[in-house]
Design an enzyme around this catalytic site. Structure first.
Site, mmCIF file in Angstrom:
data_model
loop_
_atom_site.group_PDB
_atom_site.id
_atom_site.type_symbol
_atom_site.label_atom_id
_atom_site.label_comp_id
_atom_site.label_asym_id
_atom_site.label_seq_id
_atom_site.Cartn_x
_atom_site.Cartn_y
_atom_site.Cartn_z
ATOM 1 N N CYS A 5 -3.736 -3.597 2.438
ATOM 2 C CA CYS A 5 -2.577 -4.182 1.781
ATOM 3 C C CYS A 5 -1.346 -3.298 2.005
ATOM 4 C CB CYS A 5 -2.851 -4.324 0.287
ATOM 5 S SG CYS A 5 -1.574 -5.221 -0.619
ATOM 6 N N ASP A 36 0.646 -2.549 -0.203
ATOM 7 C CA ASP A 36 0.860 -1.838 -1.460
ATOM 8 C C ASP A 36 0.958 -0.335 -1.209
ATOM 9 O OD1 ASP A 36 0.201 -0.486 -4.019
ATOM 10 O OD2 ASP A 36 -0.195 -2.525 -4.732
ATOM 11 N N ARG A 55 0.385 2.088 -2.973
ATOM 12 C CA ARG A 55 -0.668 2.905 -3.597
ATOM 13 C C ARG A 55 -1.944 2.953 -2.770
ATOM 14 N NH1 ARG A 55 -0.831 -0.558 -8.927
ATOM 15 N NH2 ARG A 55 -0.841 -2.102 -7.253
ATOM 16 N N HIS A 58 -7.852 -4.240 -2.896
ATOM 17 C CA HIS A 58 -7.739 -3.196 -3.914
ATOM 18 C C HIS A 58 -7.504 -3.776 -5.295
ATOM 19 C CE1 HIS A 58 -3.325 -3.406 -4.451
ATOM 20 N NE2 HIS A 58 -3.362 -3.869 -3.215
ATOM 21 N N CYS A 109 -4.022 -5.849 -7.281
ATOM 22 C CA CYS A 109 -3.278 -6.374 -6.132
ATOM 23 C C CYS A 109 -2.274 -7.419 -6.611
ATOM 24 C CB CYS A 109 -4.243 -6.995 -5.124
ATOM 25 S SG CYS A 109 -3.414 -7.693 -3.677
#
Length: 191
Positions: free
Chosen positions: A43, A45, A47, A102, A105
């Site tokens: 992703c 993302d 993080r 994850h 999400c």
């Protein structure tokens, strides 16, 4: 609010003064060699950092990051994800592909909670690549949807000709993972 360009420039300078010289031999080798063993699809993302999660060195992973770790099923015509998958498999010869979802999400949350994405039409259109995720989920909760989405993206990957050929020849293995941000654990959800 921090001065982002300045902060990033400071990071580059720390890299050039410390990390780069400490690994000069590695970067010299990487300047002429590109042979990652794994394609990691994760992703976008911030993080979720593939190299950190897997403790991989530069050059070990070929990484694609998309919102929701989505991989559109193969269609005629070019797109960035398909081109990157094909390059990793057909040109670089990776032996493994990991699709990693994850916890928490945002893309899967938007689907699970049926968010109004009218102000973000490109996001809404992109998330349609996750339409099969609920069918791959055991229940309708977010964690199950994340796992179901990883399985759906593995199914989408299998429609790409380069992937299908390499899997049929037993030169490529597909893996599904879910990374839990608060615990740092990785669950294997490969079908």
């Amino acid at each position: 609010m921090p001065d982002t360009p300045h902060v990033l420039a400071e990071g580059v300078e720390r890299f050039r003064r410390g990390a780069f010289p400490a690994r000069a031999d590695l970067f010299t080798r990487l300047a002429t060699t590109h042979r990652p063993g794994t394609l990691f699809i994760g992703c976008s993302d911030a993080r979720v950092v593939p190299e950190l999660i897997t403790q991989s060195e530069p050059g070990e992973l070929f990484v694609i990051r998309t919102a929701g770790n989505l991989v559109p099923a193969h269609t005629p015509g070019a797109d960035g994800v398909a081109a990157s998958v094909e390059y990793a498999v057909a040109v670089l010869g990776v032996g493994d592909i990991v699709v990693c979802g994850h916890s928490a999400c945002g893309a899967m949350t938007a689907i699970a909670e049926r968010h109004d994405l009218g102000a973000a039409p490109a996001v809404a259109a992109w998330l349609r690549h996750a339409d099969a995720a609920p069918a791959h989920a055991d229940t309708t909760d977010l964690a199950a949807l994340v796992r179901g989405n990883v399985r759906a993206q593995l199914a989408n990957l299998a429609t790409h000709p380069s992937v299908a050929r390499a899997v049929a020849r037993r030169r490529l293995t597909l893996h599904g993972w879910v990374y839990d941000i608060p615990t740092g654990t990785v669950e294997d959800v490969t079908p």
